[in-house]
Every structure is written in C-alpha cells, then in structure tokens.
Design a protein around this motif. Structure first.
Motif, PDB file in Angstrom:
ATOM      1  N   ASP A   1       0.817  -1.211   0.000  1.00  0.00           N
ATOM      2  CA  ASP A   1       0.000   0.000   0.000  1.00  0.00           C
ATOM      3  C   ASP A   1       0.850   1.261   0.000  1.00  0.00           C
ATOM      4  O   ASP A   1       0.379   2.337  -0.399  1.00  0.00           O
ATOM      5  CB  ASP A   1      -0.931   0.002   1.217  1.00  0.00           C
ATOM      6  N   ASP A   2       2.124   1.152   0.451  1.00  0.00           N
ATOM      7  CA  ASP A   2       3.008   2.317   0.452  1.00  0.00           C
ATOM      8  C   ASP A   2       3.440   2.697  -0.960  1.00  0.00           C
ATOM      9  O   ASP A   2       3.485   3.882  -1.306  1.00  0.00           O
ATOM     10  CB  ASP A   2       4.251   2.052   1.311  1.00  0.00           C
ATOM     11  N   SER A   3       3.797   1.689  -1.780  1.00  0.00           N
ATOM     12  CA  SER A   3       4.330   1.996  -3.109  1.00  0.00           C
ATOM     13  C   SER A   3       3.254   2.058  -4.190  1.00  0.00           C
ATOM     14  O   SER A   3       3.482   2.661  -5.245  1.00  0.00           O
ATOM     15  CB  SER A   3       5.394   0.962  -3.501  1.00  0.00           C
ATOM     16  N   ARG A   4       2.088   1.474  -3.946  1.00  0.00           N
ATOM     17  CA  ARG A   4       1.052   1.439  -4.990  1.00  0.00           C
ATOM     18  C   ARG A   4       0.646   2.837  -5.472  1.00  0.00           C
ATOM     19  O   ARG A   4       0.529   3.053  -6.690  1.00  0.00           O
ATOM     20  CB  ARG A   4      -0.172   0.669  -4.499  1.00  0.00           C
ATOM     21  N   PRO A   5       0.423   3.821  -4.585  1.00  0.00           N
ATOM     22  CA  PRO A   5       0.026   5.143  -5.094  1.00  0.00           C
ATOM     23  C   PRO A   5       1.069   5.769  -6.013  1.00  0.00           C
ATOM     24  O   PRO A   5       0.724   6.477  -6.971  1.00  0.00           O
ATOM     25  CB  PRO A   5      -0.153   5.965  -3.813  1.00  0.00           C
ATOM     26  N   ILE A   6       2.352   5.514  -5.741  1.00  0.00           N
ATOM     27  CA  ILE A   6       3.413   6.059  -6.588  1.00  0.00           C
ATOM     28  C   ILE A   6       3.308   5.473  -7.989  1.00  0.00           C
ATOM     29  O   ILE A   6       3.404   6.184  -8.992  1.00  0.00           O
ATOM     30  CB  ILE A   6       4.786   5.753  -5.966  1.00  0.00           C
ATOM     31  N   LEU A   7       3.087   4.170  -8.056  1.00  0.00           N
ATOM     32  CA  LEU A   7       2.984   3.512  -9.354  1.00  0.00           C
ATOM     33  C   LEU A   7       1.710   3.927 -10.085  1.00  0.00           C
ATOM     34  O   LEU A   7       1.713   4.093 -11.312  1.00  0.00           O
ATOM     35  CB  LEU A   7       3.026   1.997  -9.167  1.00  0.00           C
ATOM     36  N   GLU A   8       0.611   4.099  -9.348  1.00  0.00           N
ATOM     37  CA  GLU A   8      -0.640   4.526  -9.978  1.00  0.00           C
ATOM     38  C   GLU A   8      -0.497   5.916 -10.595  1.00  0.00           C
ATOM     39  O   GLU A   8      -1.016   6.170 -11.693  1.00  0.00           O
ATOM     40  CB  GLU A   8      -1.777   4.505  -8.956  1.00  0.00           C
ATOM     41  N   ARG A   9       0.203   6.794  -9.907  1.00  0.00           N
ATOM     42  CA  ARG A   9       0.402   8.138 -10.455  1.00  0.00           C
ATOM     43  C   ARG A   9       1.244   8.110 -11.723  1.00  0.00           C
ATOM     44  O   ARG A   9       1.236   9.064 -12.506  1.00  0.00           O
ATOM     45  CB  ARG A   9       1.052   9.041  -9.400  1.00  0.00           C
ATOM     46  N   SER A  10       1.971   7.014 -11.921  1.00  0.00           N
ATOM     47  CA  SER A  10       2.831   6.886 -13.102  1.00  0.00           C
ATOM     48  C   SER A  10       2.179   6.055 -14.194  1.00  0.00           C
ATOM     49  O   SER A  10       2.856   5.645 -15.141  1.00  0.00           O
ATOM     50  CB  SER A  10       4.169   6.262 -12.697  1.00  0.00           C
TER      51      SER A  10
END
Length: 262
Positions: free
Chosen positions: A238-247
């Motif tokens: 859940d920590d890294s998922r938002p970063i990847l979604e924004r990309s």
C-alpha cells in the motif's frame, strides 16, 4: 477489453512460465504446479493456473508440494504464491492445514514502462547508482532488510551475489545520501517478453516522503527502456502502490504469499 484486462492477460501468458523463476536452481513439475528451488534453502510454488482443479484436487496438490520440499533437508522455507483472480477452491484452507501462514496481500501492478521512467526527478543531495560489487550488494541487502523492519538475512545477500556472478540480467540500484544507502531495489528484465519487473523497493523510514523511491523507480525504468522493454510489473504494498498509480500503472489483481517454515 480494458487496459487492466489486456495487462492481466499479458501477465498470465508471458510471466507465469519459466520467465517467473530465472534464478532457479531446480524446477520440478507436479501437475500444474512448478515446484522451484532457489539458492539459500528457499522453495517456491507457482503455476499458470490450477487446471480447473476442484477442492479435493487442490488439497492433493498442496500435500504433494509439501512432501516434495520436506524431502529436501536443504530447504527450510517455502513460499506458495497465490493470485486473487485464480480459480482455486479451498486453497486457503488447504495451505493453512499444511502449515502455511498467509502474508499481507499485495497489488499486482502493470503499466507502460515509458510513463514510469518519468516518475520523478532526483531530489537534491541524493545520488542514484547501480551496485555490482559484493560489499555493496551486502550493504544494500542489509539496508533493505532494515527498511522492511526485518532481521538482516545473509542468505538473501548470498543469493544476490550469486545471481550477479551468473549475469542473468538482474540489476541492483540504490539511492544514497551523504554516502549512506537509504533506498534500494531490483530491476528484473524478463527474457523473451515485453516485461521488466520492479522488485524489492524499500526506503529507510527517516528518508521517506522525499521522492527518493520515485526517483529510484524512474532510474530503473530508464535502464529497462534502453533494453527494449515496454511493460513493467510489480507486486506492490500500500506504500508503493500510489506512486505507481500516479505513473500510469493499474492494479490488475492481487497476490498473497503463503509461507511455510520447517
């Protein structure tokens, strides 16, 4: 088909094969299962699908896998990798009954590599580089263990050193602040596919929320683009998922590891 459906189809067709375990020491087929042995005493179970197995057949597959790994005294831990979109009746119950414990679910993220390459600029005072020497690999592995809140596992470092010696395509990247490694992760190009994997990303708690992980991810993506890859996949917390979604990556399914320890 939606983007998520196309990506999931590509994931099942291209990645759930030999491509999933390039660093395996040995692979045995048991029905639809791939029973994999890695260096350092680690077993791994994966498959393209379970071939329409019913509950009784699933219980039999789990029992066969445990029998296989139990017979090898060098293996002291096994991961069974489940996917949320698989038809697998009774699998959770069968795994638990055979001594497996469920880990935290993660999101299977897939998307265009080109978008990830623009994930973020390198913050001031941060240096990004590949690590290739044994001392650097061991320092990176220990730092990542610390970032995940785990004890330092020398066997993981041993496996990474061994893989670099075999030159199987894996790349290790770190971010440093004042000469100290503060974030790290692997790049795993998948031969014969459109994919590259972004794995093991972790940042020390004191250095989070500064854009370091985004910059490290972008550096790995640019390296993969130079190799002709077009798609990226990652199992994300859940920590890294938002970063990847924004990309531009999308969540196509979930994966949950089930762990067995001798």
């Amino acid at each position: 088909m939606t983007d998520a459906q196309r990506y999931l189809q590509a994931y099942d067709e291209q990645l759930r094969t030999d491509a999933e375990t390039p660093s395996a020491v040995a692979v045995m087929l048991e029905g639809p299962l791939r029973l994999v042995t890695f260096a350092g005493g680690r077993g791994f179970v994966t498959y393209r699908d379970l071939g329409g197995a019913d509950g009784d057949a699933v219980r039999g597959l789990v029992a066969s896998a445990i029998e296989h790994f139990s017979a090898d005294a060098s293996i002291d831990r096994v991961e069974w990798k489940t996917r949320g979109h698989d038809h697998a009746p009774g699998l959770h119950e069968a795994l638990v009954a055979n001594g497996f414990e469920a880990g935290e679910p993660e999101s299977i993220m897939i998307g265009p590599l080109s978008a990830l390459a623009e994930a973020g600029d390198t913050p001031e005072g941060v240096t990004l580089r590949r690590v290739e020497t044994e001392p650097d690999v061991r320092a990176m592995s220990a730092m990542v263990d610390e970032a995940f809140g785990e004890s330092v596992d020398a066997r993981q470092a041993d496996a990474l050193v061994s893989r670099l010696a075999r030159a199987d395509g894996m790349e290790l990247w770190v971010a440093e602040v004042d000469g100290e490694m503060v974030s790290g992760g692997r790049l795993e190009p998948v031969p014969g596919t459109d994919f590259v994997g972004i794995w093991g990303g972790a940042t020390l708690e004191a250095h989070r929320h500064r854009g370091i992980y985004r910059a490290l991810t972008a550096a790995r993506a640019r390296s993969a683009l130079a190799q002709g890859k077009t798609l990226v996949h990652s199992d994300s917390t859940d920590d890294s998922r938002p970063i990847l979604e924004r990309s531009g990556l999308v969540r196509v399914s979930t994966t949950t590891p089930y762990d067995w320890t001798r």
